[in-house]
Design a protein around this motif. Structure first.
Motif, PDB file in Angstrom:
ATOM      1  N   MET A   1     -24.991  34.771 -31.479  1.00 54.81           N
ATOM      2  CA  MET A   1     -25.800  35.937 -31.175  1.00 54.81           C
ATOM      3  C   MET A   1     -26.677  35.638 -29.953  1.00 54.81           C
ATOM      4  O   MET A   1     -27.403  34.657 -29.936  1.00 54.81           O
ATOM      5  N   LEU A   2     -26.563  36.498 -28.951  1.00 50.12           N
ATOM      6  CA  LEU A   2     -27.377  36.334 -27.741  1.00 50.12           C
ATOM      7  C   LEU A   2     -28.701  37.072 -27.894  1.00 50.12           C
ATOM      8  O   LEU A   2     -28.739  38.201 -28.387  1.00 50.12           O
ATOM      9  N   ALA A   3     -29.772  36.457 -27.453  1.00 49.85           N
ATOM     10  CA  ALA A   3     -31.073  37.121 -27.422  1.00 49.85           C
ATOM     11  C   ALA A   3     -30.976  38.306 -26.466  1.00 49.85           C
ATOM     12  O   ALA A   3     -30.234  38.260 -25.476  1.00 49.85           O
ATOM     13  N   PRO A   4     -31.701  39.402 -26.741  1.00 50.43           N
ATOM     14  CA  PRO A   4     -31.632  40.595 -25.887  1.00 50.43           C
ATOM     15  C   PRO A   4     -31.869  40.308 -24.407  1.00 50.43           C
ATOM     16  O   PRO A   4     -31.195  40.870 -23.549  1.00 50.43           O
ATOM     17  N   GLU A   5     -32.798  39.417 -24.076  1.00 51.05           N
ATOM     18  CA  GLU A   5     -33.072  39.102 -22.662  1.00 51.05           C
ATOM     19  C   GLU A   5     -31.842  38.496 -21.992  1.00 51.05           C
ATOM     20  O   GLU A   5     -31.564  38.752 -20.824  1.00 51.05           O
ATOM     21  N   LEU A   6     -31.076  37.689 -22.752  1.00 55.10           N
ATOM     22  CA  LEU A   6     -29.878  37.075 -22.189  1.00 55.10           C
ATOM     23  C   LEU A   6     -28.734  38.083 -22.076  1.00 55.10           C
ATOM     24  O   LEU A   6     -27.942  38.016 -21.145  1.00 55.10           O
ATOM     25  N   GLU A   7     -28.649  39.015 -23.015  1.00 50.61           N
ATOM     26  CA  GLU A   7     -27.646  40.079 -22.912  1.00 50.61           C
ATOM     27  C   GLU A   7     -27.881  40.898 -21.644  1.00 50.61           C
ATOM     28  O   GLU A   7     -26.942  41.205 -20.914  1.00 50.61           O
ATOM     29  N   ARG A   8     -29.148  41.247 -21.383  1.00 49.31           N
ATOM     30  CA  ARG A   8     -29.486  42.001 -20.164  1.00 49.31           C
ATOM     31  C   ARG A   8     -29.129  41.188 -18.926  1.00 49.31           C
ATOM     32  O   ARG A   8     -28.570  41.712 -17.963  1.00 49.31           O
ATOM     33  N   TRP A   9     -29.469  39.904 -18.941  1.00 50.47           N
ATOM     34  CA  TRP A   9     -29.164  39.051 -17.803  1.00 50.47           C
ATOM     35  C   TRP A   9     -27.656  38.993 -17.548  1.00 50.47           C
ATOM     36  O   TRP A   9     -27.215  39.068 -16.415  1.00 50.47           O
ATOM     37  N   CYS A  10     -26.869  38.886 -18.597  1.00 52.14           N
ATOM     38  CA  CYS A  10     -25.406  38.847 -18.448  1.00 52.14           C
ATOM     39  C   CYS A  10     -24.888  40.109 -17.769  1.00 52.14           C
ATOM     40  O   CYS A  10     -23.969  40.049 -16.955  1.00 52.14           O
ATOM     41  N   ARG A  11     -25.466  41.245 -18.100  1.00 47.86           N
ATOM     42  CA  ARG A  11     -25.037  42.516 -17.491  1.00 47.86           C
ATOM     43  C   ARG A  11     -25.437  42.607 -16.023  1.00 47.86           C
ATOM     44  O   ARG A  11     -24.691  43.121 -15.201  1.00 47.86           O
ATOM     45  N   ASP A  12     -26.630  42.103 -15.691  1.00 52.81           N
ATOM     46  CA  ASP A  12     -27.190  42.295 -14.354  1.00 52.81           C
ATOM     47  C   ASP A  12     -26.855  41.178 -13.365  1.00 52.81           C
ATOM     48  O   ASP A  12     -26.854  41.401 -12.162  1.00 52.81           O
ATOM     49  N   ALA A  13     -26.579  39.985 -13.852  1.00 52.51           N
ATOM     50  CA  ALA A  13     -26.366  38.824 -12.975  1.00 52.51           C
ATOM     51  C   ALA A  13     -24.926  38.773 -12.482  1.00 52.51           C
ATOM     52  O   ALA A  13     -24.015  39.299 -13.114  1.00 52.51           O
ATOM     53  N   GLY A  14     -24.751  38.113 -11.353  1.00 52.04           N
ATOM     54  CA  GLY A  14     -23.411  37.870 -10.831  1.00 52.04           C
ATOM     55  C   GLY A  14     -22.792  36.667 -11.526  1.00 52.04           C
ATOM     56  O   GLY A  14     -23.495  35.842 -12.119  1.00 52.04           O
ATOM     57  N   ASP A  15     -21.481  36.554 -11.453  1.00 56.74           N
ATOM     58  CA  ASP A  15     -20.788  35.454 -12.131  1.00 56.74           C
ATOM     59  C   ASP A  15     -21.224  34.080 -11.641  1.00 56.74           C
ATOM     60  O   ASP A  15     -21.125  33.101 -12.366  1.00 56.74           O
TER      61      ASP A  15
END
Length: 86
Positions: A1-15
């Motif tokens: 389970m990813l923390a919400p802040e990390l889920e947002r980062w995954c969506r917004d960050a580049g690979d």
């Protein structure tokens, strides 16, 4: 389970972006074995402790790590704050 802040980062960050993550392991998981598997999934492991592994990850690696059944949670690093008023 990813923390919400990390889920947002995954969506917004580049690979190619990277950040620090703390992986909490389910009870009974072997830390050394988990660190090896996390490295295979793309984490640059920087430290190990009782029940957790810390390292830097890219968004694709973080998504892969979050799907592992032996991972209890993936969180951002904790920041210590002074309780003194300054």
């Amino acid at each position: 389970m990813l923390a919400p802040e990390l889920e947002r980062w995954c969506r917004d960050a580049g690979d190619g972006d990277r950040r620090t993550a703390l992986v909490r392991l389910r009870g009974g998981a072997d830390v050394e074995r988990a660190a090896g598997r996390l490295a295979a999934l793309g984490m640059e492991v920087t430290s190990r402790g009782p029940g957790s592994v810390t390292g830097t990850v890219s968004p694709p690696a973080l998504r892969r790590i979050g799907q592992e059944t032996w991972v209890l949670a993936v969180e951002g690093p904790r920041t210590l704050r002074s309780l003194q008023h300054g």
